[in-house]
Design a protein around this motif. Structure first.
Motif, PDB file in Angstrom:
ATOM      1  N   TRP A   1       0.839  -1.203   0.000  1.00  0.00           N
ATOM      2  CA  TRP A   1       0.000   0.000   0.000  1.00  0.00           C
ATOM      3  C   TRP A   1       0.872   1.250   0.000  1.00  0.00           C
ATOM      4  O   TRP A   1       0.381   2.349   0.257  1.00  0.00           O
ATOM      5  CB  TRP A   1      -0.943   0.019   1.210  1.00  0.00           C
ATOM      6  N   GLY A   2       2.132   1.087  -0.309  1.00  0.00           N
ATOM      7  CA  GLY A   2       3.077   2.190  -0.272  1.00  0.00           C
ATOM      8  C   GLY A   2       3.016   3.080  -1.502  1.00  0.00           C
ATOM      9  O   GLY A   2       2.202   2.901  -2.411  1.00  0.00           O
ATOM     10  N   HIS A   3       3.916   4.030  -1.515  1.00  0.00           N
ATOM     11  CA  HIS A   3       4.000   5.044  -2.562  1.00  0.00           C
ATOM     12  C   HIS A   3       4.091   4.425  -3.961  1.00  0.00           C
ATOM     13  O   HIS A   3       3.349   4.799  -4.866  1.00  0.00           O
ATOM     14  CB  HIS A   3       5.212   5.942  -2.285  1.00  0.00           C
TER      15      HIS A   3
ATOM     16  N   VAL B   1       1.946   3.116  -9.250  1.00  0.00           N
ATOM     17  CA  VAL B   1       1.734   2.150 -10.336  1.00  0.00           C
ATOM     18  C   VAL B   1       0.248   2.043 -10.636  1.00  0.00           C
ATOM     19  O   VAL B   1      -0.164   2.057 -11.805  1.00  0.00           O
ATOM     20  CB  VAL B   1       2.346   0.777  -9.989  1.00  0.00           C
ATOM     21  N   GLU B   2      -0.573   1.954  -9.599  1.00  0.00           N
ATOM     22  CA  GLU B   2      -2.027   1.911  -9.807  1.00  0.00           C
ATOM     23  C   GLU B   2      -2.502   3.135 -10.583  1.00  0.00           C
ATOM     24  O   GLU B   2      -3.334   3.012 -11.494  1.00  0.00           O
ATOM     25  CB  GLU B   2      -2.770   1.863  -8.469  1.00  0.00           C
TER      26      GLU B   2
ATOM     27  N   ALA C   1       0.373  -7.799 -15.430  1.00  0.00           N
ATOM     28  CA  ALA C   1       1.345  -8.383 -14.506  1.00  0.00           C
ATOM     29  C   ALA C   1       1.465  -7.540 -13.239  1.00  0.00           C
ATOM     30  O   ALA C   1       1.487  -8.079 -12.125  1.00  0.00           O
ATOM     31  CB  ALA C   1       2.705  -8.528 -15.183  1.00  0.00           C
ATOM     32  N   MET C   2       1.539  -6.227 -13.398  1.00  0.00           N
ATOM     33  CA  MET C   2       1.672  -5.360 -12.223  1.00  0.00           C
ATOM     34  C   MET C   2       0.405  -5.382 -11.365  1.00  0.00           C
ATOM     35  O   MET C   2       0.486  -5.329 -10.131  1.00  0.00           O
ATOM     36  CB  MET C   2       2.000  -3.927 -12.654  1.00  0.00           C
TER      37      MET C   2
ATOM     38  N   THR D   1      -4.224   3.470 -14.600  1.00  0.00           N
ATOM     39  CA  THR D   1      -5.564   3.972 -14.908  1.00  0.00           C
ATOM     40  C   THR D   1      -5.614   4.660 -16.269  1.00  0.00           C
ATOM     41  O   THR D   1      -6.677   4.771 -16.866  1.00  0.00           O
ATOM     42  CB  THR D   1      -6.085   4.962 -13.835  1.00  0.00           C
ATOM     43  N   TYR D   2      -4.452   5.129 -16.760  1.00  0.00           N
ATOM     44  CA  TYR D   2      -4.455   5.828 -18.051  1.00  0.00           C
ATOM     45  C   TYR D   2      -3.447   5.276 -19.051  1.00  0.00           C
ATOM     46  O   TYR D   2      -3.444   5.665 -20.217  1.00  0.00           O
ATOM     47  CB  TYR D   2      -4.227   7.335 -17.863  1.00  0.00           C
TER      48      TYR D   2
END
Length: 142
Positions: free
Chosen positions: A49-51, A56-57, A71-72, A61-62
């Motif tokens: 849940w880090g930076h 990456v999340e 994979a990520m 999204t774009y």
């Protein structure tokens, strides 16, 4: 193979991944190689849940780099599931220690915290995680 280069950011691909800004993470996802993706994955597994995981999340999204995006996403979800399981087991271990330190029977301990012995057993095995309030109550029994 051309080495990865970051543009317009104060970071280098040789820096720790945890120090990369969003633009560097995006560059690594879109134009990096397996070694860069592996470094991202290692950071995410250590801090789900880090930076880096959050960045990456956001990038995903774009920007959906072929093969890398899926994979990520699996790395992030797997790391979070593993961390949640480890946390459940840590709470279960604490419950067991509290029961043992109380020197009460499981039935008596359960009664003093306002639950049943069978429910207490689910807390001690990690099948169910007690609420924070109930964990505080367990600590007060001592």
């Amino acid at each position: 193979m051309t080495p990865l280069a970051f543009r317009n950011v104060d970071a280098s691909p040789e820096d720790a991944v945890s120090q990369w800004p969003l633009e560097a993470i995006q560059t690594a996802l879109e134009r990096g190689s397996l070694s860069h993706w592996r470094h991202l994955a290692e950071e995410i597994q250590g801090r789900p849940w880090g930076h880096v995981a959050r960045e990456v999340e956001e990038v995903l999204t774009y920007s959906r780099p072929y093969g890398v995006a899926e994979a990520m996403e699996r790395v992030i979800s797997g790391a979070r599931e593993a961390m949640e399981e480890a946390e459940r087991q840590a709470v279960a271990a604490e419950v067991v220690v509290l029961i043992e330190e109380s020197e009460l029977s499981r039935a008596e301990f359960a009664s003093r915290i306002g639950t049943s012995a069978s429910r207490l057993s689910t807390y001690a095995t990690g099948k169910v995680t007690p609420s924070a309030a109930l964990l505080v109550r367990m600590r007060r029994v001592l």
